[in-house]
Design a protein around this motif. Structure first.
Motif, PDB file in Angstrom:
ATOM      1  N   ASP A 114       0.813  -1.222   0.000  1.00 55.21           N
ATOM      2  CA  ASP A 114       0.000   0.000   0.000  1.00 55.21           C
ATOM      3  C   ASP A 114       0.846   1.272   0.000  1.00 55.21           C
ATOM      4  O   ASP A 114       0.309   2.381   0.057  1.00 55.21           O
ATOM      5  N   ARG A 147       2.144  -7.175  -5.957  1.00 50.91           N
ATOM      6  CA  ARG A 147       1.367  -6.446  -4.956  1.00 50.91           C
ATOM      7  C   ARG A 147       0.212  -7.316  -4.449  1.00 50.91           C
ATOM      8  O   ARG A 147      -0.040  -7.404  -3.237  1.00 50.91           O
ATOM      9  N   GLU A 148      -0.449  -8.002  -5.369  1.00 53.60           N
ATOM     10  CA  GLU A 148      -1.564  -8.867  -4.989  1.00 53.60           C
ATOM     11  C   GLU A 148      -1.076 -10.072  -4.184  1.00 53.60           C
ATOM     12  O   GLU A 148      -1.735 -10.496  -3.226  1.00 53.60           O
ATOM     13  N   ARG A 200      -0.517  -8.969  -0.627  1.00 54.38           N
ATOM     14  CA  ARG A 200      -1.796  -8.736   0.066  1.00 54.38           C
ATOM     15  C   ARG A 200      -2.478 -10.060   0.422  1.00 54.38           C
ATOM     16  O   ARG A 200      -3.055 -10.190   1.500  1.00 54.38           O
TER      17      ARG A 200
END
Length: 597
Positions: A396, A421-422, A425
């Motif tokens: 983030d 990024r995914e 997360r």
């Protein structure tokens, strides 16, 4: 004692042993129409006094459950039917084999856990199969598997824990801490599990001579995982005495330690071992070059032997394989005497899928090893040293893309940045520690101190443990060997199991209802039982977990159109819709929990 009296005593001990094992596993044996003919026990490490946390009776039942999974898959999982076939057919064989193995173990656990103490439950934390593997594309979806959140217990306890699992996954703000507080407040003892019902699925489908096995690890507490998760982890398994000796010299050895320092520590701990007698097992093949090719080069530059496909492992005399199977080699971490009479050392390095990595790491107290883990993504473009840094970035952060590019050290496209990024997360949402440089098995348990009952049952011979595969010694009579391990204990149990029906009938007992209907059995003509409701729900969760939408009232909607035809061919999708619609219309009380698109 006279020879005759000694023989009589041996016969009585064998008779009593078989009777005890049959009694403790009677519900599972009865479910699959199998008779227990014999039980042979060989202690590899420890003694019978070193009992596991589950207690002797439940341990026997777990062993029988895992052995039946290996036997049923070996008999009815389409072994070798993918040999020489096109990739699509190989994928179908793999999914059918996974479906058989997951079904047999799930059914076994359902019956087994009816004997759990009233306030106990078993919850699956990690399961192999959510992620597409070699030869598959992402749209092919998950392989049939037993994954996160599957709860086995007496009905009332199972319903309660299951409701908390759905709350944890679906209600913002609940998460793992809220789930764990409620479990403890309710006075429930929750055991965890990491499961791979069919390790080395591709080798099974192609009919390889060695490798396939069923692996079940049961823990005395749940894994600290908050939602379905499967990724990859770097894993370095070393002998414990080498790691502890390095600590005494103020040297930290973990996955991120330069391999030159690792080699120095190994040679100082084992002065009789020379670099070329350090054998490093890693996954191999061109597909792994981008991720761990630099690791291979680093070990080779130090004079170590990178284990190759076909290398004959001296302790067992069997050729090993490196295209898959990161779990079983962990049993052999440590020193051994080679054919040359000299001391050699076997270690494991590289990476593994998350369930396999944790299973291997939880063998540490069994084999006196230390396994250091490092979070990886599910991508294969970055090198292992980049992965460890990329997966610790803050997804983030406003500078994420810039920070990513600096670590990547080259041109990187937006799609790759967003994929990582995914991945970060997803790991964070599942409570996988994303900020730690390295991990140990301890980091996955709420109490940090834990007990394990690890079970590995070979379907075909295993080159690392030396266990034989499932053997048909006479028509309808099979021998299955299971290695059961706990802290500082290890025992090989060989069960002789007799099929009580012709194999054509046995196939029905080991096959999911949906597969039986697809093969031609008329679901409208058979007697419907209330247990069919639970069986079909279980089968759907195993077969197509990613296509299920859980509704607030305990119902589920099955989105069959979301599944690629490689996962379920159109005729099978049509049959499932037809079956669910018929059951829902004719038995609405028992089957009101489901609907399909």
């Amino acid at each position: 004692m006279s020879p005759d009296r000694a023989d009589e005593q041996d016969r009585m001990e064998r008779k009593n042993r078989i009777a005890q094992w049959a009694f403790d596993s009677r519900s599972i044996l009865g479910r699959f129409h199998v008779w227990l003919e014999d039980v042979e026990i060989e202690w590899v490490k420890g003694t019978p006094a070193d009992a596991s946390f589950s207690g002797e009776a439940l341990e026997r039942a777990f062993i029988v459950a895992n052995a039946l999974t290996a036997m049923g898959t070996r008999m009815f999982g389409r072994l070798g039917e993918g040999a020489g076939a096109d990739p699509a057919e190989v994928n179908r064989v793999k999914k059918d084999a996974d479906a058989t193995s997951a079904y047999v173990l799930s059914e076994s656990l359902w019956y087994l856990t009816r004997n759990l103490p009233e306030n106990h439950a078993l919850m699956v934390g990690l399961g192999e199969g959510l992620m597409p593997k070699a030869g598959e594309t992402p749209e092919m979806g998950a392989n049939p598997q037993l994954g996160f959140g599957r709860v086995y217990a007496r009905p009332e306890v199972a319903h309660f824990v299951d409701s908390l699992v759905h709350e944890m996954v679906n209600q913002p703000g609940c998460g793992w801490p809220g789930f764990w507080r409620k479990i403890q407040a309710a006075g429930i003892t929750l055991w965890g599990a990491a499961i791979d019902t069919l390790e080395n699925t591709s080798r099974f489908a192609k009919g390889s001579e060695t490798g396939p096995m069923s692996v079940l690890h049961v823990f005395d507490q749940p894994l600290q995982v908050a939602q379905p998760y499967e990724g990859y982890m770097g894993a370095l398994s070393l002998p414990r005495d080498a790691v502890e000796a390095a600590e005494a010299r103020s040297v930290l050895i973990n996955y991120l330690t330069p391999r030159k320092m690792v080699m120095e520590s190994l040679l100082e701990t084992y002065p009789a071992v020379s670099p070329e007698r350090v054998h490093v097992w890693t996954l191999g093949g061109p597909a792994r070059e981008s991720r761990i090719g630099a690791l291979w080069a680093e070990w080779r530059s130090l004079g170590a032997h990178i284990v190759e496909d076909g290398w004959v492992f001296p302790p067992t005399g069997s050729p090993v394989f490196t295209e898959s199977g990161t779990y079983a080699p962990t049993y052999r971490v440590g020193a051994f005497t080679g054919e040359d009479g000299a001391e050699h050392l076997f270690i494991c390095d590289g990476y593994a899928a998350s369930a396999e990595a944790l299973q291997a790491a939880s063998l540490d107290p069994v084999v006196d090893a230390v396994t250091s883990l490092c979070l990886f993504s599910s991508r294969f473009k970055g090198s292992y040293d980049q992965e460890s840094r990329l997966m610790r970035l803050d997804p983030d952060s406003e500078t994420f893309a810039r920070d990513f590019a600096q670590i990547w050290d080259g041109n990187v496209d937006d799609a790759t940045v967003e994929a990582y990024r995914e991945s970060i997360r997803e790991a964070a949402a599942a409570c996988i520690p994303t900020t730690a440089r390295t991990l140990l098995a301890d980091d996955f348990f709420p109490h940090k101190e834990w007990q394990v009952l690890s079970l590995a049952s070979s379907m075909l011979p295993d080159p690392y443990t030396g266990m034989p595969g499932v053997e048909e010694v006479e028509e309808g009579i099979f021998r299955v060997t299971t290695r059961a391990s706990g802290r500082h204990r290890m025992v090989d149990v060989t069960l002789t199991l007799r099929a009580m029906e012709p194999l054509a009938e046995m196939r029905m007992a080991f096959s999911p209802l949906l597969d039986r209907f697809y093969a031609g059995q008329d679901y409208r003509a058979r007697a419907v039982k209330v247990s069919d409701s639970g069986r079909l729900r279980n089968e759907l969760q195993t077969l197509c977990a990613e296509a299920i939408e859980y509704l607030p009232d305990g119902r589920m909607k099955i989105h069959l159109t979301a599944l690629d035809d490689a996962v379920l061919p159109p005729p099978k999708k049509a049959l499932i819709r037809e079956v669910l619609a018929w059951y829902g219309a004719n038995h609405p009380v028992w089957f009101g929990w489901q609907e399909s698109d």
